[in-house]
Design a protein around this motif. Structure first.
Motif, PDB file in Angstrom:
ATOM      1  N   HIS A   1       0.807  -1.215   0.000  1.00 49.75           N
ATOM      2  CA  HIS A   1       0.000   0.000   0.000  1.00 49.75           C
ATOM      3  C   HIS A   1       0.838   1.263   0.000  1.00 49.75           C
ATOM      4  CE1 HIS A   1      -2.520  -3.143   2.082  1.00 49.75           C
ATOM      5  NE2 HIS A   1      -3.188  -2.865   0.986  1.00 49.75           N
ATOM      6  N   CYS A   2       1.875   1.303   0.810  1.00 50.95           N
ATOM      7  CA  CYS A   2       2.690   2.510   0.889  1.00 50.95           C
ATOM      8  C   CYS A   2       4.105   2.110   1.247  1.00 50.95           C
ATOM      9  CB  CYS A   2       2.136   3.471   1.943  1.00 50.95           C
ATOM     10  SG  CYS A   2       3.042   5.014   2.041  1.00 50.95           S
ATOM     11  N   ILE A   3       5.016   2.180   0.301  1.00 51.18           N
ATOM     12  CA  ILE A   3       6.378   1.733   0.519  1.00 51.18           C
ATOM     13  C   ILE A   3       7.304   2.929   0.569  1.00 51.18           C
ATOM     14  CG2 ILE A   3       8.208   0.269  -0.377  1.00 51.18           C
ATOM     15  CD1 ILE A   3       5.780  -1.219   0.534  1.00 51.18           C
ATOM     16  N   SER A   4       8.317   2.857   1.405  1.00 46.25           N
ATOM     17  CA  SER A   4       9.248   3.961   1.544  1.00 46.25           C
ATOM     18  C   SER A   4      10.659   3.435   1.562  1.00 46.25           C
ATOM     19  CB  SER A   4       8.959   4.733   2.829  1.00 46.25           C
ATOM     20  OG  SER A   4       9.855   5.801   2.970  1.00 46.25           O
ATOM     21  N   PHE A   5      11.614   4.328   1.803  1.00 42.12           N
ATOM     22  CA  PHE A   5      12.988   3.873   1.870  1.00 42.12           C
ATOM     23  C   PHE A   5      13.762   4.660   2.908  1.00 42.12           C
ATOM     24  CE2 PHE A   5      15.314   7.226  -0.429  1.00 42.12           C
ATOM     25  CZ  PHE A   5      14.264   7.894  -1.027  1.00 42.12           C
ATOM     26  N   ASN A   6      14.802   4.026   3.362  1.00 42.42           N
ATOM     27  CA  ASN A   6      15.669   4.628   4.368  1.00 42.42           C
ATOM     28  C   ASN A   6      16.676   5.505   3.649  1.00 42.42           C
ATOM     29  OD1 ASN A   6      17.395   5.254   6.421  1.00 42.42           O
ATOM     30  ND2 ASN A   6      17.644   3.147   7.140  1.00 42.42           N
ATOM     31  N   PHE A   7      16.512   6.801   3.709  1.00 40.64           N
ATOM     32  CA  PHE A   7      17.284   7.741   2.912  1.00 40.64           C
ATOM     33  C   PHE A   7      18.773   7.527   3.120  1.00 40.64           C
ATOM     34  CE2 PHE A   7      17.704  10.899   0.073  1.00 40.64           C
ATOM     35  CZ  PHE A   7      18.048  12.160   0.513  1.00 40.64           C
ATOM     36  N   THR A   8      19.480   7.320   2.003  1.00 40.89           N
ATOM     37  CA  THR A   8      20.902   6.985   2.051  1.00 40.89           C
ATOM     38  C   THR A   8      21.708   7.999   2.846  1.00 40.89           C
ATOM     39  OG1 THR A   8      20.659   5.973  -0.125  1.00 40.89           O
ATOM     40  CG2 THR A   8      22.891   6.454   0.610  1.00 40.89           C
ATOM     41  N   LEU A   9      21.393   9.262   2.657  1.00 43.37           N
ATOM     42  CA  LEU A   9      22.209  10.286   3.302  1.00 43.37           C
ATOM     43  C   LEU A   9      22.046  10.261   4.809  1.00 43.37           C
ATOM     44  CD1 LEU A   9      21.582  13.240   0.860  1.00 43.37           C
ATOM     45  CD2 LEU A   9      23.213  11.383   0.714  1.00 43.37           C
ATOM     46  N   LEU A  10      20.856   9.852   5.283  1.00 42.59           N
ATOM     47  CA  LEU A  10      20.632   9.811   6.715  1.00 42.59           C
ATOM     48  C   LEU A  10      21.410   8.679   7.357  1.00 42.59           C
ATOM     49  CD1 LEU A  10      16.787  10.443   6.716  1.00 42.59           C
ATOM     50  CD2 LEU A  10      18.613  12.099   7.114  1.00 42.59           C
ATOM     51  N   LYS A  11      21.657   7.614   6.592  1.00 41.50           N
ATOM     52  CA  LYS A  11      22.357   6.456   7.146  1.00 41.50           C
ATOM     53  C   LYS A  11      23.869   6.642   7.102  1.00 41.50           C
ATOM     54  CE  LYS A  11      21.025   2.348   6.173  1.00 41.50           C
ATOM     55  NZ  LYS A  11      20.696   1.130   5.464  1.00 41.50           N
ATOM     56  N   ASN A  12      24.347   7.375   6.110  1.00 43.58           N
ATOM     57  CA  ASN A  12      25.784   7.462   5.904  1.00 43.58           C
ATOM     58  C   ASN A  12      26.174   8.913   5.652  1.00 43.58           C
ATOM     59  OD1 ASN A  12      28.435   7.235   5.163  1.00 43.58           O
ATOM     60  ND2 ASN A  12      28.131   5.468   3.822  1.00 43.58           N
ATOM     61  N   PRO A  13      26.630   9.626   6.661  1.00 45.50           N
ATOM     62  CA  PRO A  13      26.987  11.032   6.485  1.00 45.50           C
ATOM     63  C   PRO A  13      28.016  11.244   5.396  1.00 45.50           C
ATOM     64  CG  PRO A  13      26.960  10.428   8.816  1.00 45.50           C
ATOM     65  CD  PRO A  13      26.831   9.160   8.045  1.00 45.50           C
ATOM     66  N   ARG A  14      28.880  10.250   5.144  1.00 42.71           N
ATOM     67  CA  ARG A  14      29.896  10.414   4.122  1.00 42.71           C
ATOM     68  C   ARG A  14      29.260  10.618   2.753  1.00 42.71           C
ATOM     69  NH1 ARG A  14      32.931   7.192   0.749  1.00 42.71           N
ATOM     70  NH2 ARG A  14      31.813   5.333   1.377  1.00 42.71           N
ATOM     71  N   LEU A  15      28.100   9.987   2.541  1.00 43.41           N
ATOM     72  CA  LEU A  15      27.429  10.138   1.266  1.00 43.41           C
ATOM     73  C   LEU A  15      26.825  11.522   1.100  1.00 43.41           C
ATOM     74  CD1 LEU A  15      25.664   6.718   0.691  1.00 43.41           C
ATOM     75  CD2 LEU A  15      27.906   7.493  -0.045  1.00 43.41           C
ATOM     76  N   LEU A  16      26.615  12.234   2.213  1.00 41.05           N
ATOM     77  CA  LEU A  16      26.105  13.590   2.120  1.00 41.05           C
ATOM     78  C   LEU A  16      27.076  14.463   1.341  1.00 41.05           C
ATOM     79  CD1 LEU A  16      23.956  15.617   2.865  1.00 41.05           C
ATOM     80  CD2 LEU A  16      25.119  16.008   5.034  1.00 41.05           C
ATOM     81  N   LYS A  17      28.363  14.215   1.543  1.00 40.83           N
ATOM     82  CA  LYS A  17      29.377  14.948   0.795  1.00 40.83           C
ATOM     83  C   LYS A  17      29.240  14.658  -0.688  1.00 40.83           C
ATOM     84  CE  LYS A  17      34.392  15.395   0.265  1.00 40.83           C
ATOM     85  NZ  LYS A  17      35.710  14.943   0.743  1.00 40.83           N
ATOM     86  N   PHE A  18      29.060  13.352  -1.019  1.00 43.14           N
ATOM     87  CA  PHE A  18      28.896  12.989  -2.410  1.00 43.14           C
ATOM     88  C   PHE A  18      27.657  13.652  -2.996  1.00 43.14           C
ATOM     89  CE2 PHE A  18      31.568   9.144  -1.576  1.00 43.14           C
ATOM     90  CZ  PHE A  18      32.497   9.401  -2.551  1.00 43.14           C
TER      91      PHE A  18
ATOM     92  N   HIS B   1       2.895   5.652  -4.266  1.00 45.97           N
ATOM     93  CA  HIS B   1       3.890   5.852  -3.224  1.00 45.97           C
ATOM     94  C   HIS B   1       5.125   4.997  -3.489  1.00 45.97           C
ATOM     95  CE1 HIS B   1       0.035   6.945  -1.304  1.00 45.97           C
ATOM     96  NE2 HIS B   1       0.742   7.881  -0.705  1.00 45.97           N
ATOM     97  N   LEU B   2       4.916   3.751  -3.882  1.00 46.26           N
ATOM     98  CA  LEU B   2       6.027   2.844  -4.160  1.00 46.26           C
ATOM     99  C   LEU B   2       6.855   3.338  -5.340  1.00 46.26           C
ATOM    100  CD1 LEU B   2       7.548   0.189  -3.756  1.00 46.26           C
ATOM    101  CD2 LEU B   2       5.829  -0.909  -5.191  1.00 46.26           C
ATOM    102  N   LEU B   3       6.164   3.752  -6.405  1.00 46.26           N
ATOM    103  CA  LEU B   3       6.882   4.203  -7.589  1.00 46.26           C
ATOM    104  C   LEU B   3       7.632   5.505  -7.330  1.00 46.26           C
ATOM    105  CD1 LEU B   3       4.239   3.391 -10.350  1.00 46.26           C
ATOM    106  CD2 LEU B   3       6.225   2.069  -9.651  1.00 46.26           C
ATOM    107  N   GLU B   4       7.026   6.402  -6.544  1.00 43.57           N
ATOM    108  CA  GLU B   4       7.727   7.640  -6.226  1.00 43.57           C
ATOM    109  C   GLU B   4       8.986   7.355  -5.429  1.00 43.57           C
ATOM    110  OE1 GLU B   4       8.508  11.755  -6.092  1.00 43.57           O
ATOM    111  OE2 GLU B   4       7.332  10.445  -7.389  1.00 43.57           O
TER     112      GLU B   4
END
Length: 558
Positions: free
Chosen positions: A7-24, A234-237
């Motif tokens: 019904h409503c799927i989401s994801f764990n935002f990469t930047l929130l999990k890995n601060p190093r990726l925020l730089k990228f 929601h899933l496709l977005e």
């Protein structure tokens, strides 16, 4: 793809999990075109957090209410993985797979769809599941599949599950033959009037999911779902946002790789050297689609670039005497050994020596392991194998098929890439399994390398002949098997690829000393080789460049 079941799927935002990726992320937004920069800025942290929380609740709700039967929960897991966002929910998916392992499958008595889907979800994660679960769908004492099986999505799921079968699992081999026949004939019949189902059947018959490159398949799934009116918006977005976000990371990595390659200066100094940027990075993304392996992708791309350059040295430029001296210098692995080499070989040698030393130093810093000996040794093995091929060509010798393939697995770079990958990831390394990072290499490595090399020879034989490359399986097969045409040889190679995949599945069931991450690297290497070399024409270069352009550089906009 059929209607999305969650019904409503989401994801764990990469930047929130890995601060190093925020730089990228910031670098990518700053260095990409304006439309992509705006696209990146639209990815609201607030919205993503809300979607993430809704997904957690949905998965927990499924676990609570879909106990008997858990079909809907299995569809949720399958959709998450198919759309390329399952890595955000590994803990939740692993919890579900534990439950699936424990469930009594008696509720699936007449549900081929649920039985096949459960088998595939467990088997592809290397969780114990027996192929005996399918015996209830076979005629008693006859070993044949019941003709009364419903012609629905269950047959398609059984077909996909059969491609995870190992040697000796005859029920799955029979399932593969049975479902292929049924599905091929059914695409044109009224039961498959569902256009979406017909498309998925056609794609599966072309190449099963187990053999498809993860990143390419995720994009295709997202684009296909966008045309389905029953798809979850929601899933496709979520899937689009995640795909484009990871693509921005890949673009940043590619820009960094280009800077490294330019600074290395091989193309400017070596007139015969190719510019392998796109090809190298496509391989790296194919083998390591998960964004968490950003640093690993960068280093693997470097090693592949060096391999391509050395391949050109042996196939297009070096004399047999120079190649012998180069091989001897590599075997010594000492900078003093280059004094008697021609200038172009000194340049290649130092590029390889310095890059390998830098990679070993990075591994030592990150994982506390000194692996320079292993990295140097796998390069020595690779160069020695190139020298074997050079001598075959020099002497006009055509080796046996098995001798050719065994040597070609090494020259194809499989051992080199997998040994580097094992240490760069730094996961699951023990005093026991580290000893297998030298000859004789693990069967898991050799089988995946065999698939890569078979696809390579199937897909690039014409280019290799046109560009002056010496080694190809096609003439070797024609001579040994007394074949009258190249087409016959190609059919033999395709059959060998199918057999090698069964051997690969068998190896996976016996690979308890390896972490799942390394096993996935081996699988992804096989899948990426198919994506690069699998085509209708006998030329892969133009189609590969177009594929790389779309998948690496163009975001999903619809």
């Amino acid at each position: 793809m059929s209607s999305i079941q969650c019904h409503c799927i989401s994801f764990n935002f990469t930047l929130l999990k890995n601060p190093r990726l925020l730089k990228f992320k910031c670098l990518a937004i700053a260095s990409t075109p304006e439309n992509e920069r705006v696209l990146g800025l639209k990815q609201s942290t607030v919205v993503i957090e809300e979607l993430k929380e809704n997904t957690r609740k949905e998965l927990k709700r499924s676990l609570q209410y879909y106990l008997e039967p858990p079909v809907e929960a299995m569809k949720v897991i399958d959709n998450l993985q198919w759309l390329g966002i399952g890595y955000h929910f590994e803990d939740e998916i692993n919890l579900w797979l534990e439950k699936l392992s424990e469930w009594d499958n008696s509720y699936e008595e007449d549900d081929l769809h649920a039985t096949a889907l459960r088998f595939r979800l467990l088997r592809q994660q290397l969780r114990p599941v027996s192929c005996d679960v399918f015996e209830k769908f076979m005629e008693e004492h006859k070993g044949k599949w019941k003709k009364s099986l419903n012609r629905d999505e269950g047959l398609l799921n059984l077909f996909e599950a059969s491609y995870l079968g190992a040697i000796g699992e005859d029920v799955l081999l029979e399932a593969m033959k049975f479902t292929e026949t049924q599905l091929a004939s059914s695409v044109k019949n009224t039961w498959a009037a569902d256009g979406d189902l017909s498309r998925r059947i056609s794609r599966a018959l072309e190449l099963p999911r187990h053999h498809r490159m993860v990143r390419l398949e995720s994009r295709r799934c997202i684009e296909d779902c966008s045309t389905q009116i029953h798809g979850s918006p929601h899933l496709l977005e979520l899937a689009r946002l995640d795909y484009n976000d990871v693509q921005l990371l890949h673009k940043t990595e590619l820009a960094e790789f280009r800077r490294w390659w330019k600074q290395l200066g091989l193309v400017g100094k070596l007139s015969f050297a190719r510019d392998p940027e796109g090809e190298c990075f496509f391989w790296a993304v194919g083998i390591f689609p998960d964004p968490r392996y950003s640093g690993v992708r960068m280093e693997i791309a470097k090693t592949i670039a060096l391999l391509i350059t050395i391949d050109d040295v042996f196939d297009k430029f070096g004399t047999i005497d120079d190649l012998s001296r180069f091989t001897l210098a590599i075997q010594k692995w000492d900078v003093d050994a280059i004094e008697n080499l021609p200038d172009y070989m000194k340049i290649c040698y130092m590029a390889l020596y310095n890059t390998t030393t830098e990679i070993a130093q990075n591994i030592l810093k990150q994982h506390g392991i000194n692996v320079l000996h292993f990295l140097a040794r796998v390069w020595i093995d690779t160069i020695e194998a190139y020298m074997v091929e050079a001598k075959w060509f020099q002497n006009g010798q055509i080796p046996s098929v098995e001798d050719y393939i065994e040597n070609a697995v090494t020259t194809g770079g499989s051992y080199m890439a997998l040994v580097h990958s094992f240490f760069l990831m730094g996961e699951g390394i023990t005093n026991h399994n580290i000893q297998f990072m030298r000859k004789p290499y693990p069967r898991l490595f050799s089988t995946s390398g065999r698939i890569l090399r078979l696809w390579d020879d199937l897909g690039t034989s014409k280019e290799e002949q046109d560009f002056g490359d010496n080694a190809s399986l096609i003439p070797v097969l024609m001579k040994e098997k007394n074949l009258s045409s190249e087409d016959e040889a190609r059919e033999c190679i395709k059959q060998s690829i199918r057999q090698a995949w069964m051997e690969m599945n068998t190896n996976l069931l016996d690979s308890n000393i390896w972490p799942l991450s390394l096993i996935n690297v081996c699988l992804n290497m096989c899948r990426t080789s198919g994506a690069i070399y699998h085509h209708q024409e006998y030329s892969y270069l133009s189609s590969f460049k177009r594929t790389a352009q779309i998948k690496l550089l163009e975001p999903i906009t619809n």
